[in-house]
Design an enzyme around this catalytic site. Structure first.
Site, short mmCIF file in Angstrom:
data_model
loop_
_atom_site.label_atom_id
_atom_site.label_comp_id
_atom_site.label_asym_id
_atom_site.label_seq_id
_atom_site.Cartn_x
_atom_site.Cartn_y
_atom_site.Cartn_z
N HIS A 31 0.30 -2.59 -3.64
CA HIS A 31 0.98 -3.64 -4.40
C HIS A 31 2.02 -3.07 -5.37
O HIS A 31 3.05 -3.71 -5.60
CB HIS A 31 -0.05 -4.51 -5.14
CG HIS A 31 -0.90 -5.33 -4.21
ND1 HIS A 31 -2.07 -5.93 -4.57
CD2 HIS A 31 -0.72 -5.65 -2.88
CE1 HIS A 31 -2.59 -6.58 -3.53
NE2 HIS A 31 -1.79 -6.42 -2.50
N HIS A 54 -0.59 -9.89 8.11
CA HIS A 54 -1.98 -10.12 7.69
C HIS A 54 -1.97 -10.48 6.21
O HIS A 54 -2.07 -9.59 5.35
CB HIS A 54 -2.82 -8.86 7.91
CG HIS A 54 -2.90 -8.41 9.33
ND1 HIS A 54 -1.85 -7.81 9.99
CD2 HIS A 54 -3.92 -8.48 10.23
CE1 HIS A 54 -2.21 -7.54 11.23
NE2 HIS A 54 -3.47 -7.93 11.40
N ASP A 169 -0.52 -5.17 7.21
CA ASP A 169 -1.67 -4.79 6.38
C ASP A 169 -2.98 -5.27 7.01
O ASP A 169 -3.70 -6.09 6.44
CB ASP A 169 -1.47 -5.41 4.98
CG ASP A 169 -2.57 -5.00 4.01
OD1 ASP A 169 -3.21 -3.96 4.23
OD2 ASP A 169 -2.77 -5.73 3.01
#
Ligand SMILES: C[S@@+](CC[C@H](N)C(=O)[O-])C[C@H]1O[C@@H](n2cnc3c(N)ncnc32)[C@H](O)[C@@H]1O
Length: 266
Positions: A31, A54, A169
């Site tokens: 992130h 995802h 992801d």
């Protein structure tokens, strides 16, 4: 299949639930890099497309039983006094809207940092995660799709605007997912050659991520960090492969590591 986080055997796929892992050191790495990259890609006024294969549910409550059970967030985002940076901006905005124990998943980080000229397409196959994601995200710029992430992103590519980022992801519950990601990236490059692609992978002792990276057969930036996670199910680190990395990505990735210290180690 056994899932250690929920202590249950699951007879079918889609057993992975990110609520047990949200805000852990691997999420922090991914992130921080994602928010930094989005800030880089939106420096110019021209809109961008942001796609995810995802997506997850988009919003997590770090005081929920799932999070308290694994304590992974306590060893990640909650153990860090995050300096000013794009991820901090997104977390603060989300906490103003949803409360002090909220933590944004990648879709909500992206929606918070992107602008009205940008477009988001998010794929999530799990019915409950999809339902939660649809409920949380504002609709003006964002389409949420209940479909397979690889198939969905390929069928929407190339999107408009053509400049953009794809986050890949998966949960890597199945060994073949490593090869599948490499294969998907090839197909994506054939349809949308200028896409920036950010692939997240876990670093486990089996070293399967090396097969993924070897299978890419493309130029990419590789960024890996290590961390300690008391019950990380063997995960000792987190990796990112960045294909078509925009100018300035090197600095963003270095900064992700320095912002994540002392949780993340180079
Ligand atoms: C690691 S989580 C995503 C976390 C999210 N990207 C974030 O950073 O906040 C992976 C998600 O993929 C979903 N999923 C699994 N297989 C899928 C598939 N074939 N297509 C789309 N979503 C899938 C799972 O239900 C799960 O919510």
């Amino acid at each position: 299949m056994y899932c250690a986080c929920s202590n249950r055997y699951h007879p079918f796929m889609l057993s992975y639930q990110h609520s047990y892992h949200a805000g852990n050191p691997a999420d922090l790495h991914k992130h921080l890099a994602l928010a930094g990259l989005l800030a880089l890609l939106t420096r110019k006024a021209r809109g961008i497309s942001y796609l995810e294969t995802h997506a997850g549910r988009g919003l997590y409550d770090l005081s929920a039983p799932e999070s308290l059970k694994t304590r992974e967030a306590a060893e990640g985002i909650q153990a860090l006094d995050l300096p000013d940076c794009p991820l901090k901006t997104a977390i603060e905005a989300v906490r103003r809207r949803f409360g002090s124990s909220a933590y944004p998943g990648s879709p909500l980080i992206a929606q918070t940092l992107l602008r009205e000229q940008d477009r988001l397409h998010l794929m999530e196959l799990h019915p409950a995660e999809y339902g939660a994601l649809r409920k949380t995200l504002r609709r003006e710029t964002t389409a949420v799709h209940k479909r397979d992430g690889y198939e969905g992103v390929l069928s929407l590519s190339p999107p408009k605007p053509r400049k953009g980022l794809v986050l890949v992801d998966p949960s890597y519950e199945v060994k073949t997912e490593y090869e599948q990601v490499a294969d998907f990236t090839h197909k994506l490059m054939a349809k949308w050659p200028e896409a920036t692609v950010m692939i997240w992978y876990p670093i486990l002792s089996a070293g399967r991520h090396e097969d993924l990276l070897a299978g890419l057969k493309l130029k990419f930036l590789r960024h890996e960090v290590s961390f300690e996670l008391k019950d990380g199910e063997g995960m000792t680190g987190s990796g990112l492969a960045l294909v078509n990395a925009p100018y300035g990505s090197d600095e963003i990735l270095k900064r992700a590591l320095s912002l994540g210290q002392p949780i993340l180690h180079g």
